[in-house]
Design a protein around this motif. Structure first.
Motif, PDB file in Angstrom:
ATOM      1  N   MET A   1      57.633  23.749 109.110  1.00 54.49           N
ATOM      2  CA  MET A   1      57.909  24.063 109.656  1.00 54.49           C
ATOM      3  C   MET A   1      58.011  25.264 109.894  1.00 54.49           C
ATOM      4  O   MET A   1      58.026  26.381 110.738  1.00 54.49           O
ATOM      5  CB  MET A   1      59.894  23.587 109.704  1.00 54.49           C
ATOM      6  CG  MET A   1      60.515  23.768 111.210  1.00 54.49           C
ATOM      7  SD  MET A   1      61.370  25.726 110.814  1.00 54.49           S
ATOM      8  CE  MET A   1      63.058  24.513 109.717  1.00 54.49           C
ATOM      9  N   ASP A   2      58.222  26.024 108.843  1.00 55.81           N
ATOM     10  CA  ASP A   2      58.493  27.106 108.856  1.00 55.81           C
ATOM     11  C   ASP A   2      56.801  28.143 108.832  1.00 55.81           C
ATOM     12  O   ASP A   2      56.538  29.091 110.083  1.00 55.81           O
ATOM     13  CB  ASP A   2      59.003  27.779 107.586  1.00 55.81           C
ATOM     14  CG  ASP A   2      60.347  28.467 107.302  1.00 55.81           C
ATOM     15  OD1 ASP A   2      61.048  27.648 108.255  1.00 55.81           O
ATOM     16  OD2 ASP A   2      61.123  27.505 106.443  1.00 55.81           O
ATOM     17  N   LEU A   3      56.269  27.348 108.563  1.00 58.90           N
ATOM     18  CA  LEU A   3      54.825  27.469 108.929  1.00 58.90           C
ATOM     19  C   LEU A   3      54.575  27.300 110.415  1.00 58.90           C
ATOM     20  O   LEU A   3      53.451  28.399 110.784  1.00 58.90           O
ATOM     21  CB  LEU A   3      53.628  26.918 107.928  1.00 58.90           C
ATOM     22  CG  LEU A   3      53.272  27.310 106.310  1.00 58.90           C
ATOM     23  CD1 LEU A   3      52.524  26.358 105.935  1.00 58.90           C
ATOM     24  CD2 LEU A   3      53.324  29.160 106.286  1.00 58.90           C
ATOM     25  N   ALA A   4      54.580  26.967 111.091  1.00 59.27           N
ATOM     26  CA  ALA A   4      54.807  27.001 112.102  1.00 59.27           C
ATOM     27  C   ALA A   4      55.543  27.907 113.242  1.00 59.27           C
ATOM     28  O   ALA A   4      54.714  27.918 114.113  1.00 59.27           O
ATOM     29  CB  ALA A   4      55.171  25.363 112.752  1.00 59.27           C
ATOM     30  N   VAL A   5      57.225  27.952 112.808  1.00 65.97           N
ATOM     31  CA  VAL A   5      57.455  28.153 113.560  1.00 65.97           C
ATOM     32  C   VAL A   5      57.134  30.121 113.584  1.00 65.97           C
ATOM     33  O   VAL A   5      57.134  30.675 114.061  1.00 65.97           O
ATOM     34  CB  VAL A   5      58.674  28.228 113.332  1.00 65.97           C
ATOM     35  CG1 VAL A   5      59.929  29.232 113.897  1.00 65.97           C
ATOM     36  CG2 VAL A   5      59.509  26.688 113.674  1.00 65.97           C
TER      37      VAL A   5
ATOM     38  N   THR B   1      64.532  16.029 114.518  1.00 67.98           N
ATOM     39  CA  THR B   1      63.163  16.278 114.660  1.00 67.98           C
ATOM     40  C   THR B   1      62.252  17.141 115.492  1.00 67.98           C
ATOM     41  O   THR B   1      61.578  16.532 116.277  1.00 67.98           O
ATOM     42  CB  THR B   1      63.388  14.285 115.191  1.00 67.98           C
ATOM     43  OG1 THR B   1      63.848  14.756 117.049  1.00 67.98           O
ATOM     44  CG2 THR B   1      64.840  13.698 114.566  1.00 67.98           C
ATOM     45  N   THR B   2      63.018  18.162 116.235  1.00 64.22           N
ATOM     46  CA  THR B   2      61.719  19.122 116.651  1.00 64.22           C
ATOM     47  C   THR B   2      60.751  19.614 116.223  1.00 64.22           C
ATOM     48  O   THR B   2      59.843  19.998 116.086  1.00 64.22           O
ATOM     49  CB  THR B   2      62.323  20.161 117.070  1.00 64.22           C
ATOM     50  OG1 THR B   2      63.098  21.004 116.308  1.00 64.22           O
ATOM     51  CG2 THR B   2      63.578  19.701 118.578  1.00 64.22           C
ATOM     52  N   CYS B   3      60.580  18.857 114.963  1.00 63.09           N
ATOM     53  CA  CYS B   3      59.805  20.194 113.617  1.00 63.09           C
ATOM     54  C   CYS B   3      58.418  18.814 113.270  1.00 63.09           C
ATOM     55  O   CYS B   3      58.093  18.363 112.239  1.00 63.09           O
ATOM     56  CB  CYS B   3      60.550  20.104 112.629  1.00 63.09           C
ATOM     57  SG  CYS B   3      61.357  18.993 111.502  1.00 63.09           S
TER      58      CYS B   3
ATOM     59  N   LEU C   1      59.485  15.419 109.234  1.00 63.98           N
ATOM     60  CA  LEU C   1      59.899  16.603 109.103  1.00 63.98           C
ATOM     61  C   LEU C   1      59.455  17.394 108.787  1.00 63.98           C
ATOM     62  O   LEU C   1      59.354  17.732 107.151  1.00 63.98           O
ATOM     63  CB  LEU C   1      61.553  15.842 109.030  1.00 63.98           C
ATOM     64  CG  LEU C   1      62.179  14.701 109.546  1.00 63.98           C
ATOM     65  CD1 LEU C   1      63.788  14.986 109.353  1.00 63.98           C
ATOM     66  CD2 LEU C   1      62.203  14.937 110.638  1.00 63.98           C
ATOM     67  N   GLY C   2      58.451  18.127 109.258  1.00 63.08           N
ATOM     68  CA  GLY C   2      58.260  19.414 108.914  1.00 63.08           C
ATOM     69  C   GLY C   2      58.626  19.906 107.837  1.00 63.08           C
ATOM     70  O   GLY C   2      58.515  20.944 106.628  1.00 63.08           O
ATOM     71  N   CYS C   3      60.456  20.035 108.374  1.00 69.03           N
ATOM     72  CA  CYS C   3      61.134  20.892 107.792  1.00 69.03           C
ATOM     73  C   CYS C   3      61.329  20.511 106.583  1.00 69.03           C
ATOM     74  O   CYS C   3      61.836  20.763 105.189  1.00 69.03           O
ATOM     75  CB  CYS C   3      62.416  20.955 108.526  1.00 69.03           C
ATOM     76  SG  CYS C   3      63.186  19.270 108.554  1.00 69.03           S
ATOM     77  N   GLN C   4      60.985  19.514 106.165  1.00 66.51           N
ATOM     78  CA  GLN C   4      61.178  18.779 104.600  1.00 66.51           C
ATOM     79  C   GLN C   4      59.793  18.672 103.768  1.00 66.51           C
ATOM     80  O   GLN C   4      59.926  17.637 102.487  1.00 66.51           O
ATOM     81  CB  GLN C   4      61.974  17.320 104.660  1.00 66.51           C
ATOM     82  CG  GLN C   4      63.174  17.059 105.320  1.00 66.51           C
ATOM     83  CD  GLN C   4      64.043  18.156 104.452  1.00 66.51           C
ATOM     84  OE1 GLN C   4      64.296  18.116 103.862  1.00 66.51           O
ATOM     85  NE2 GLN C   4      64.897  19.208 105.399  1.00 66.51           N
TER      86      GLN C   4
END
Ligand code: FES
Length: 106
Positions: free
Chosen positions: A29-33, A51-53, A88-91
């Protein structure tokens, strides 16, 4: 101390590819954002509630990304487009061994 760079390629449903870089230990998620990848957000800041990630992690990186914890597995139940490689991208914390991974954006 120098940090290790990792790379991830995000593949959009229209076929567009975006390869981004970040540091080992970052979440997907961090890489994407941090790199402005459209379609992946982090509205809850990694709290496993928004779940937006949500994204799909291709093999062999899905296997390397570790097991889903019960909270992640539970919230993914509410994602209509869930597939067997959903995360989940954050996980997903990207290790050096995972660099080059391919992630599909729902
Ligand atoms: S950022 Fe909200 S669930 Fe991942």
């Amino acid at each position: 101390m120098k940090t290790e760079t990792v790379y991830a390629t995000f593949v959009h449903s229209n076929g567009k590819h975006e390869t981004v870089e970040g540091e080992v230990g970052s979440s997907l998620m961090d890489l994407a954002v941090d790199n402005g990848v459209s379609g992946i957000q982090g509205q809850c800041g990694g709290g496993r509630t928004c779940t937006t990630c949500h994204c799909f992690v291709d093999e062999p990186w899905f296997e390397m990304s570790g097991d889903l914890d019960p909270d992640e597995a539970e919230i993914l139940e509410f994602v209509p487009e869930r597939q067997k490689d959903s995360r989940l991208g954050c996980q997903v914390i990207v290790t050096g061994a995972m660099s080059g991974l391919i992630v599909r954006v729902p």
